[in-house]
Design an enzyme around this catalytic site. Sequence first.
Site, PDB file in Angstrom:
ATOM      1  CG  ASP A   1      -2.121   0.931   1.028  1.00 34.74           C
ATOM      2  OD1 ASP A   1      -2.489   1.200  -0.139  1.00 34.74           O
ATOM      3  OD2 ASP A   1      -2.694   1.369   2.036  1.00 34.74           O
TER       4      ASP A   1
ATOM      5  CE1 TYR B   1      -0.957   8.366   4.239  1.00 31.79           C
ATOM      6  CE2 TYR B   1       1.094   9.625   4.299  1.00 31.79           C
ATOM      7  CZ  TYR B   1      -0.170   9.345   4.811  1.00 31.79           C
ATOM      8  OH  TYR B   1      -0.625  10.058   5.915  1.00 31.79           O
TER       9      TYR B   1
ATOM     10  CG  HIS C   1      -5.241  10.379   2.964  1.00 35.85           C
ATOM     11  ND1 HIS C   1      -6.336  10.209   3.783  1.00 35.85           N
ATOM     12  CD2 HIS C   1      -4.313   9.480   3.395  1.00 35.85           C
ATOM     13  CE1 HIS C   1      -6.082   9.246   4.656  1.00 35.85           C
ATOM     14  NE2 HIS C   1      -4.861   8.793   4.451  1.00 35.85           N
TER      15      HIS C   1
ATOM     16  CD  GLU D   1      -6.631   4.408   4.583  1.00 35.09           C
ATOM     17  OE1 GLU D   1      -5.955   3.604   3.915  1.00 35.09           O
ATOM     18  OE2 GLU D   1      -6.140   5.177   5.429  1.00 35.09           O
TER      19      GLU D   1
ATOM     20  CD  GLU E   1      -5.580   2.760  -0.274  1.00 33.25           C
ATOM     21  OE1 GLU E   1      -4.772   2.150  -1.014  1.00 33.25           O
ATOM     22  OE2 GLU E   1      -5.427   2.872   0.954  1.00 33.25           O
TER      23      GLU E   1
ATOM     24  CG  ASP F   1      -5.899   0.030   3.308  1.00 35.29           C
ATOM     25  OD1 ASP F   1      -5.924  -1.104   3.812  1.00 35.29           O
ATOM     26  OD2 ASP F   1      -5.001   0.860   3.541  1.00 35.29           O
TER      27      ASP F   1
ATOM     28  CB  THR G   1      -6.637   7.624   1.467  1.00 38.58           C
ATOM     29  OG1 THR G   1      -6.524   6.514   2.350  1.00 38.58           O
ATOM     30  CG2 THR G   1      -8.051   8.173   1.504  1.00 38.58           C
TER      31      THR G   1
HETATM   32 MN    MN Z   1      -4.326   2.682   2.726  1.00 42.74          MN
END
Ligand code: MN
Length: 436
Positions: A133, A135, A140, A205, A207, A239, A366
């Site tokens: 994952d 970012y 966010h 989240e 995504e 997520d 996110t």
């Molecule tokens: Mn996440």
Amino acid sequence: MTRPPIDTTHDPARTSWVESANGHRDFPVQNLPYGVFAPPDGTARPGVAIGDAILDLRAAAAAGLLPERAASACNGDALNALMALTPEHRRALRNRLSVLLSDAAYEAALTPMLYAAADSVMQLPTRIGDYTDFYVGIHHASNVGRQFRPDNPLLPNYKYVPIGYHGRASSVRPAGEPVVRPYGQRKPPESAAPIFEPTQRLDYELELGVWIGEGNALGAPIPIGDAARHIVGLSLFNDWSARDFQAWEYQPLGPFLAKNFHSTIAPWVITAEALSPFRIAQPTRPDGDPPPLPYLWDADDQALGAFDVTLEVFLSTAAMRAKGIDAFRLSRGPATNMYWTIAQIVTHHASNGCNLNPGDLLGTGTISAPDREGFGSLLELTAGGTEPLLLPGGERRAFLADGDEIVMRAVAKADGFVPIGFGECRAVILPARCPA
Ligand code: MN
């Protein structure tokens, strides 16, 4: 080659003999996403969505209707082999499916291989070997960072490194599978020691999931100019996060049990080929931001590395559903609010020689817009739970309650092309189960 060619499969004049496909919100004949489905009384198999129906790819392969190389990849109960195909073989399969589903000459042969999506159970698209994952949603990251560090929301590495962590593949589950509220440790600010109980700050989240196609050998990085070859497509991805556990556990090694109890992936893989007309320029970085380091810089990727996709999240509570109240839209915003492109996160992931495999899943992180209307989590929408939302029907929510259902949707649009959707990423929250 950032963008696969735009060809007859994208022709807006092309229609399908599967009538529900024509004008379909998600799955017109220009989309042709792959998934794994179990028809009534049948085992799981690869399929392609067309309108309200699913074409059985295993049956089409057995009937000799698919290109030879792709046909051999449609035999199993997961898409890993299909994703391992070269982009050239993937394009050949898409071209063939577009002809089969638009030319009425094939209607008689294919009709027995069509199943109603409503009668089928969708499965995980692949056997996910690894899940990472990222970012990349800069708004966010800023919104969340601001809650912890008002003066310095983004850490100094953010604009140089696509930040990520290794997630847990085993708990990535298909849409439709309920999410059990997790137990865990949280430390109330007023108490000296943590307590172990069900999360009180359960969040979603918004995504995008990025599916890896052709892999790379251990020790062999993926140059940014080749990254697109390794990306099969995108899916909606939720997520789920337990914010109270996250706040207590995340230092110094990062996310762990607050994140790995469950993640929901939408069942349909929207292919890079289908998304080709909807590619747009990566937004220019604000003045004063550093340019990406050379290994992450590619002029084509900057010109065409983002997608004109609109993302939406809806919430319905058990009480709303009982009263027949429509799901409430929590947010709506563009997918362009990503500081890094999907090519950049793939290249960065493999830049130390880490090997990616066909069917691996990356999450973007996110995706939030700069404005509240497009915030991609409750943590942001309710300002850390301090400003609960008022829902139609009179209930309030700071975080998710048992019985709440989150639905994510997305649509890609471009002038002169038929819009394509991502299907739904849907799951409901079940009460916690006491670990005894
Ligand atoms: Mn996440």
